[in-house]
Design a protein around this motif. Sequence first.
Motif, PDB file in Angstrom:
ATOM      1  N   ARG A  54       0.822  -1.215   0.000  1.00 32.42           N
ATOM      2  CA  ARG A  54       0.000   0.000   0.000  1.00 32.42           C
ATOM      3  C   ARG A  54       0.855   1.264   0.000  1.00 32.42           C
ATOM      4  NH1 ARG A  54      -4.454  -2.190   4.254  1.00 32.42           N
ATOM      5  NH2 ARG A  54      -5.802  -3.186   2.730  1.00 32.42           N
ATOM      6  N   ALA A  55       2.023   1.191   0.612  1.00 32.30           N
ATOM      7  CA  ALA A  55       2.889   2.361   0.722  1.00 32.30           C
ATOM      8  C   ALA A  55       3.818   2.528  -0.490  1.00 32.30           C
ATOM      9  CB  ALA A  55       3.739   2.251   1.992  1.00 32.30           C
ATOM     10  N   TYR A  56       3.905   1.520  -1.332  1.00 32.19           N
ATOM     11  CA  TYR A  56       4.873   1.530  -2.435  1.00 32.19           C
ATOM     12  C   TYR A  56       4.309   2.188  -3.693  1.00 32.19           C
ATOM     13  CZ  TYR A  56       8.140  -0.176  -5.956  1.00 32.19           C
ATOM     14  OH  TYR A  56       9.051  -0.258  -6.964  1.00 32.19           O
ATOM     15  N   THR A  57       5.127   3.003  -4.339  1.00 30.93           N
ATOM     16  CA  THR A  57       4.777   3.589  -5.630  1.00 30.93           C
ATOM     17  C   THR A  57       5.774   3.054  -6.660  1.00 30.93           C
ATOM     18  OG1 THR A  57       3.979   5.601  -4.565  1.00 30.93           O
ATOM     19  CG2 THR A  57       4.462   5.728  -6.922  1.00 30.93           C
ATOM     20  N   PRO A  58       5.326   2.219  -7.599  1.00 27.32           N
ATOM     21  CA  PRO A  58       6.262   1.655  -8.576  1.00 27.32           C
ATOM     22  C   PRO A  58       6.832   2.714  -9.507  1.00 27.32           C
ATOM     23  CG  PRO A  58       4.012   0.991  -9.078  1.00 27.32           C
ATOM     24  CD  PRO A  58       3.963   1.775  -7.799  1.00 27.32           C
ATOM     25  N   LYS A  59       8.066   2.484  -9.912  1.00 30.44           N
ATOM     26  CA  LYS A  59       8.748   3.380 -10.839  1.00 30.44           C
ATOM     27  C   LYS A  59       9.165   2.567 -12.069  1.00 30.44           C
ATOM     28  CE  LYS A  59      10.530   6.303  -7.135  1.00 30.44           C
ATOM     29  NZ  LYS A  59       9.659   5.809  -6.134  1.00 30.44           N
ATOM     30  N   PRO A  60       9.343   3.224 -13.201  1.00 26.85           N
ATOM     31  CA  PRO A  60       9.779   2.500 -14.402  1.00 26.85           C
ATOM     32  C   PRO A  60      11.098   1.770 -14.172  1.00 26.85           C
ATOM     33  CG  PRO A  60       9.056   4.709 -14.968  1.00 26.85           C
ATOM     34  CD  PRO A  60       9.110   4.648 -13.464  1.00 26.85           C
ATOM     35  N   TYR A  61      11.208   0.607 -14.777  1.00 28.52           N
ATOM     36  CA  TYR A  61      12.417  -0.206 -14.705  1.00 28.52           C
ATOM     37  C   TYR A  61      13.041  -0.212 -16.096  1.00 28.52           C
ATOM     38  CZ  TYR A  61      15.250  -4.457 -14.483  1.00 28.52           C
ATOM     39  OH  TYR A  61      16.271  -5.367 -14.550  1.00 28.52           O
ATOM     40  N   PRO A  62      14.333   0.130 -16.229  1.00 30.42           N
ATOM     41  CA  PRO A  62      14.936   0.259 -17.553  1.00 30.42           C
ATOM     42  C   PRO A  62      15.188  -1.064 -18.265  1.00 30.42           C
ATOM     43  CG  PRO A  62      16.576   0.626 -15.854  1.00 30.42           C
ATOM     44  CD  PRO A  62      15.253   0.499 -15.161  1.00 30.42           C
TER      45      PRO A  62
END
Length: 136
Positions: A54-62
Amino acid sequence: LTLSVTQLRQLEPDAQIAHVFHEAKRVNWLTPDVELTQFRHFIRLLRTHTDAWRAYTPKPYPGHITLFRAIEQQHEVPAADLGWQALAQGGVTLIEVPGDHLTMLIEPQVQVLAEALQKCLSQPEIMLEAGHHEWK
């Protein structure tokens, strides 16, 4: 499972877990070797994971992602890649294996998963081809 939320709320947290455990055992939702202490640990772990999720915001992975997806889905999923394509800038290889989210990790389904994983590790250039593969 026949669980009443009202009934569960009347119990202390430890008793709630025990009640759910016994009901799950009764309807064979748990393997026979699972004990109450293991189930309690699983519930604590599940709570910890849920809080982190719930606390995590995914970011793009290269890089590229190889996704091992269970063929049997408990819920309808909007995309075959479960949303990973939006994050994996290097593409996604989807490998479907028998079972559901949990049973893909136990016999006999885990053998199929192990074979697919072994192939990915021994021939990574094949798995870097974004696409869809199915092992049976």
